[in-house]
Design a protein around this motif. Structure first.
Motif, PDB file in Angstrom:
ATOM      1  N   LEU A 172      -2.079  70.514  14.540  1.00  0.00           N
ATOM      2  CA  LEU A 172      -2.364  69.087  14.528  1.00  0.00           C
ATOM      3  C   LEU A 172      -3.714  68.666  15.098  1.00  0.00           C
ATOM      4  CD1 LEU A 172       1.157  67.954  16.352  1.00  0.00           C
ATOM      5  CD2 LEU A 172       0.275  67.658  13.851  1.00  0.00           C
ATOM      6  N   MET A 173      -4.197  69.322  16.246  1.00  0.00           N
ATOM      7  CA  MET A 173      -5.578  68.978  16.504  1.00  0.00           C
ATOM      8  C   MET A 173      -6.727  69.350  15.442  1.00  0.00           C
ATOM      9  SD  MET A 173      -5.796  69.635  20.689  1.00  0.00           S
ATOM     10  CE  MET A 173      -5.488  71.046  20.895  1.00  0.00           C
ATOM     11  N   GLY A 174      -6.335  70.282  14.833  1.00  0.00           N
ATOM     12  CA  GLY A 174      -7.464  70.914  13.710  1.00  0.00           C
ATOM     13  C   GLY A 174      -7.500  70.067  12.669  1.00  0.00           C
ATOM     14  N   LEU A 175      -6.306  69.429  12.074  1.00  0.00           N
ATOM     15  CA  LEU A 175      -5.927  68.416  11.196  1.00  0.00           C
ATOM     16  C   LEU A 175      -6.816  67.301  11.516  1.00  0.00           C
ATOM     17  CD1 LEU A 175      -2.343  68.835   9.985  1.00  0.00           C
ATOM     18  CD2 LEU A 175      -4.507  69.669   8.842  1.00  0.00           C
ATOM     19  N   ASP A 176      -6.652  66.914  12.877  1.00  0.00           N
ATOM     20  CA  ASP A 176      -7.335  65.589  13.341  1.00  0.00           C
ATOM     21  C   ASP A 176      -8.940  65.732  13.315  1.00  0.00           C
ATOM     22  OD1 ASP A 176      -7.744  63.156  14.614  1.00  0.00           O
ATOM     23  OD2 ASP A 176      -7.531  63.852  16.448  1.00  0.00           O
ATOM     24  N   ILE A 177      -9.498  66.758  13.825  1.00  0.00           N
ATOM     25  CA  ILE A 177     -10.897  67.302  13.663  1.00  0.00           C
ATOM     26  C   ILE A 177     -11.193  67.105  12.651  1.00  0.00           C
ATOM     27  CG2 ILE A 177     -12.507  69.128  14.498  1.00  0.00           C
ATOM     28  CD1 ILE A 177     -10.472  69.852  16.647  1.00  0.00           C
ATOM     29  N   ALA A 178     -10.812  67.562  11.461  1.00  0.00           N
ATOM     30  CA  ALA A 178     -10.983  67.839  10.058  1.00  0.00           C
ATOM     31  C   ALA A 178     -11.064  66.496   9.438  1.00  0.00           C
ATOM     32  CB  ALA A 178     -10.345  68.902   9.171  1.00  0.00           C
ATOM     33  N   GLY A 179     -10.416  65.586  10.028  1.00  0.00           N
ATOM     34  CA  GLY A 179     -10.140  64.127   9.548  1.00  0.00           C
ATOM     35  C   GLY A 179      -8.993  64.009   8.562  1.00  0.00           C
ATOM     36  N   LEU A 180      -8.217  65.074   8.485  1.00  0.00           N
ATOM     37  CA  LEU A 180      -7.117  64.817   7.747  1.00  0.00           C
ATOM     38  C   LEU A 180      -5.808  64.170   8.258  1.00  0.00           C
ATOM     39  CD1 LEU A 180      -7.527  68.384   6.430  1.00  0.00           C
ATOM     40  CD2 LEU A 180      -8.303  66.539   5.186  1.00  0.00           C
ATOM     41  N   LEU A 181      -5.899  63.918   9.633  1.00  0.00           N
ATOM     42  CA  LEU A 181      -4.575  63.360  10.237  1.00  0.00           C
ATOM     43  C   LEU A 181      -5.368  62.711  11.371  1.00  0.00           C
ATOM     44  CD1 LEU A 181      -1.384  63.272  10.696  1.00  0.00           C
ATOM     45  CD2 LEU A 181      -1.957  65.288  12.233  1.00  0.00           C
ATOM     46  N   ARG A 182      -4.586  61.334  11.840  1.00  0.00           N
ATOM     47  CA  ARG A 182      -5.193  60.575  12.779  1.00  0.00           C
ATOM     48  C   ARG A 182      -4.219  60.686  13.806  1.00  0.00           C
ATOM     49  NH1 ARG A 182      -9.710  60.491  14.082  1.00  0.00           N
ATOM     50  NH2 ARG A 182      -9.397  58.729  15.310  1.00  0.00           N
ATOM     51  N   LEU A 183      -4.434  61.501  14.804  1.00  0.00           N
ATOM     52  CA  LEU A 183      -3.549  61.465  16.148  1.00  0.00           C
ATOM     53  C   LEU A 183      -3.748  60.408  17.117  1.00  0.00           C
ATOM     54  CD1 LEU A 183      -3.604  65.302  16.900  1.00  0.00           C
ATOM     55  CD2 LEU A 183      -1.774  64.031  15.716  1.00  0.00           C
ATOM     56  N   SER A 184      -5.040  59.816  17.178  1.00  0.00           N
ATOM     57  CA  SER A 184      -5.426  58.640  17.929  1.00  0.00           C
ATOM     58  C   SER A 184      -4.449  58.539  19.455  1.00  0.00           C
ATOM     59  CB  SER A 184      -4.861  57.362  17.296  1.00  0.00           C
ATOM     60  OG  SER A 184      -3.873  57.288  16.855  1.00  0.00           O
ATOM     61  N   GLY A 185      -4.532  59.876  20.004  1.00  0.00           N
ATOM     62  CA  GLY A 185      -3.994  59.800  21.460  1.00  0.00           C
ATOM     63  C   GLY A 185      -2.554  59.963  21.367  1.00  0.00           C
ATOM     64  N   ARG A 186      -2.137  60.579  20.406  1.00  0.00           N
ATOM     65  CA  ARG A 186      -0.529  60.763  20.460  1.00  0.00           C
ATOM     66  C   ARG A 186      -0.236  61.856  21.399  1.00  0.00           C
ATOM     67  NH1 ARG A 186      -0.527  59.326  15.167  1.00  0.00           N
ATOM     68  NH2 ARG A 186       0.511  57.362  14.733  1.00  0.00           N
ATOM     69  N   LEU A 187      -1.170  62.678  21.649  1.00  0.00           N
ATOM     70  CA  LEU A 187      -1.131  63.799  22.635  1.00  0.00           C
ATOM     71  C   LEU A 187      -1.222  63.386  24.003  1.00  0.00           C
ATOM     72  CD1 LEU A 187      -3.152  66.738  20.693  1.00  0.00           C
ATOM     73  CD2 LEU A 187      -0.588  66.342  20.892  1.00  0.00           C
ATOM     74  N   GLU A 188      -1.475  62.238  24.334  1.00  0.00           N
ATOM     75  CA  GLU A 188      -1.567  61.735  25.633  1.00  0.00           C
ATOM     76  C   GLU A 188      -0.197  61.528  26.431  1.00  0.00           C
ATOM     77  OE1 GLU A 188      -4.157  58.399  25.992  1.00  0.00           O
ATOM     78  OE2 GLU A 188      -5.497  59.080  24.570  1.00  0.00           O
ATOM     79  N   ILE A 189      -0.418  62.074  27.556  1.00  0.00           N
ATOM     80  CA  ILE A 189       0.905  61.645  28.431  1.00  0.00           C
ATOM     81  C   ILE A 189       0.506  60.312  29.070  1.00  0.00           C
ATOM     82  CG2 ILE A 189       2.229  62.545  30.385  1.00  0.00           C
ATOM     83  CD1 ILE A 189       2.439  64.117  27.429  1.00  0.00           C
ATOM     84  N   GLN A 190       1.233  59.331  29.131  1.00  0.00           N
ATOM     85  CA  GLN A 190       0.849  58.155  29.783  1.00  0.00           C
ATOM     86  C   GLN A 190       1.459  57.574  30.849  1.00  0.00           C
ATOM     87  OE1 GLN A 190      -0.802  55.141  27.334  1.00  0.00           O
ATOM     88  NE2 GLN A 190      -1.346  56.617  25.498  1.00  0.00           N
ATOM     89  N   GLY A 191       2.057  58.667  31.613  1.00  0.00           N
ATOM     90  CA  GLY A 191       2.793  58.210  32.787  1.00  0.00           C
ATOM     91  C   GLY A 191       2.148  56.868  33.769  1.00  0.00           C
ATOM     92  N   ARG A 192       2.696  56.745  34.705  1.00  0.00           N
ATOM     93  CA  ARG A 192       2.008  55.717  35.762  1.00  0.00           C
ATOM     94  C   ARG A 192       0.748  56.522  36.494  1.00  0.00           C
ATOM     95  NH1 ARG A 192       6.835  51.995  38.115  1.00  0.00           N
ATOM     96  NH2 ARG A 192       7.081  50.768  36.365  1.00  0.00           N
ATOM     97  N   TRP A 193       1.529  57.846  37.060  1.00  0.00           N
ATOM     98  CA  TRP A 193       0.364  58.316  37.746  1.00  0.00           C
ATOM     99  C   TRP A 193      -0.797  58.661  37.095  1.00  0.00           C
ATOM    100  CZ3 TRP A 193      -1.002  63.624  37.051  1.00  0.00           C
ATOM    101  CH2 TRP A 193      -0.510  64.179  36.008  1.00  0.00           C
ATOM    102  N   ILE A 194      -0.757  59.142  35.817  1.00  0.00           N
ATOM    103  CA  ILE A 194      -1.888  59.367  35.020  1.00  0.00           C
ATOM    104  C   ILE A 194      -2.667  58.197  34.729  1.00  0.00           C
ATOM    105  CG2 ILE A 194      -2.716  59.958  32.625  1.00  0.00           C
ATOM    106  CD1 ILE A 194      -1.709  62.421  33.348  1.00  0.00           C
ATOM    107  N   THR A 195      -2.138  56.996  34.604  1.00  0.00           N
ATOM    108  CA  THR A 195      -2.717  55.867  34.334  1.00  0.00           C
ATOM    109  C   THR A 195      -3.627  55.372  35.548  1.00  0.00           C
ATOM    110  OG1 THR A 195      -1.067  55.118  32.848  1.00  0.00           O
ATOM    111  CG2 THR A 195      -2.927  53.553  33.366  1.00  0.00           C
TER     112      THR A 195
END
Lengths: 119, 226
Positions: B98-121
């Motif tokens: 997935l990251m490779g496809l994103d890096i190659a511009g073939l897929l936009r992940l746009s932060g979907r890998l992020e974990i956005q729990g409160r503590w992280i925020t």
């Protein structure tokens, strides 16, 4: 040392020094990675079994750095030494291992190695 | 217990040597993907991602070492972990694809890998562009489970301590020793990715995809041998 011997089926013998013979056995058989193994070494010279030696087995993978994996073998008497250890599985699929046997009797130090594959 | 015990010194030096001689081959593509994925936000964000990935990985190693030490048995613990480790291979391979496809511009992940729990925020507020970087902490935690012959060797040593604290410390020091190599791999990818971005950036993504597929293949091989 390049001796043609299959550790999956039998103990393997080598000459540690002139007049000093050593055998290495690994159980259970066949020798598998990721299981508890028992290493047994017998040491003898022209006068019979040799006790009082310091014996260690270093396990390494030819061509791949795997860190130090050393088993210290304890003397059981009658020239026998035994220790426990584990051979890790390499996810690359490589199965060839080398066991370097380090033996010290008094001031004399010897080293022999055995090549074997793990299942 | 002192840190200059031979076992602890062997762990950190083994990690250092093995990091450059062993880990780069297996984990280099992963850490390169991590740094490339974040490099759109700048070099600092790329290196921060690598740092968080390393923190996660070392924490998992430490926990595994503590478990090995507490159990006093490498075989028992890894026997229970085998299927999770196999899954880690699949997951890491899929993430890299997935990251490779994103890096190659073939897929936009746009932060979907992020974990956005409160503590992280909350923690994110203390850093510049942290959220993308912090996303790689849980990834590092998870990928610390990847089956690896070198780390197995030090887990065997950790189990041999028959002590949770000492076992955890052995694996912590081993993991710490691997950080320079993993950081170098990430920095190298950033350097290449930045200087050749216009022409070869996409090619780097394709290589990451191929590395991910390779990891999945290894997962299949590992599964066959379970």
């Amino acid at each position: 040392m390049g001796e043609d011997c299959n550790l999956h089926e039998q103990a393997c013998a080598a000459v540690l020094a002139p007049g000093v013979a050593v055998t290495l056995d690994i159980s259970p058989k066949p020798v598998r990675a990721m299981t508890d193994l028992e290493f047994t070494v017998s040491l003898s010279d022209r006068n019979g079994p040799v006790d009082g030696a310091q014996v260690a087995l270093d396990l390494s993978m030819p061509g791949m750095f795997m860190g130090e994996n050393r088993s210290i073998l304890s003397g059981l008497g009658n020239g026998l030494y035994q220790g426990k250890g584990v051979i890790p599985k390499c996810p690359s699929g490589k199965t060839l291992w080398r066991g370097d046997l380090q033996v010290q009797v008094g001031d004399v130090t010897g080293n022999v190695w055995f090549l074997f594959s793990v299942k | 217990m002192t840190l200059n015990e031979p076992l602890f010194l062997a762990a950190v030096s083994g990690g250092l040597l093995g990091g450059f001689g062993h880990c780069i081959g297996m984990c280099g593509p992963i850490v390169s993907a991590v740094s490339l994925k974040s490099s759109r936000e700048g070099t600092a964000a790329g290196m921060a991602s690598v740092a968080f990935y390393n923190v996660g990985r070392v924490l998992t190693y430490s926990a595994l070492g503590a478990a090995m030490g507490a159990a006093g048995s490498f075989v028992n613990v890894t026997g229970r972990l085998a299927h999770i480790q196999n899954m880690a291979l699949y997951v890491s391979g899929a993430v890299m694809v997935l990251m490779g496809l994103d890096i190659a511009g073939l897929l936009r992940l746009s932060g979907r890998l992020e974990i956005q729990g409160r503590w992280i925020t909350r923690l994110a507020g203390r850093w510049g562009h942290p959220r993308t970087a912090l996303a790689f902490l849980p990834l590092g935690l998870w990928l610390g489970l990847l089956p690896c012959g070198l780390s197995y060797t030090f887990m065997i040593a950790a189990a041999g301590t028959a002590d949770a604290l000492r076992g955890g410390l052995v694996m912590f020091l081993f993991g710490l020793g691997t950080v320079p190599a993993m950081t170098s791999a990430g920095a190298l990818a950033l350097l290449v990715g930045t200087s050749l971005r216009n022409r070869l950036y996409r090619m780097g993504g394709v290589l990451v995809v191929l590395s991910g597929l390779y990891l999945i293949a290894r997962g299949i091989l590992f599964h066959a041998n379970l």
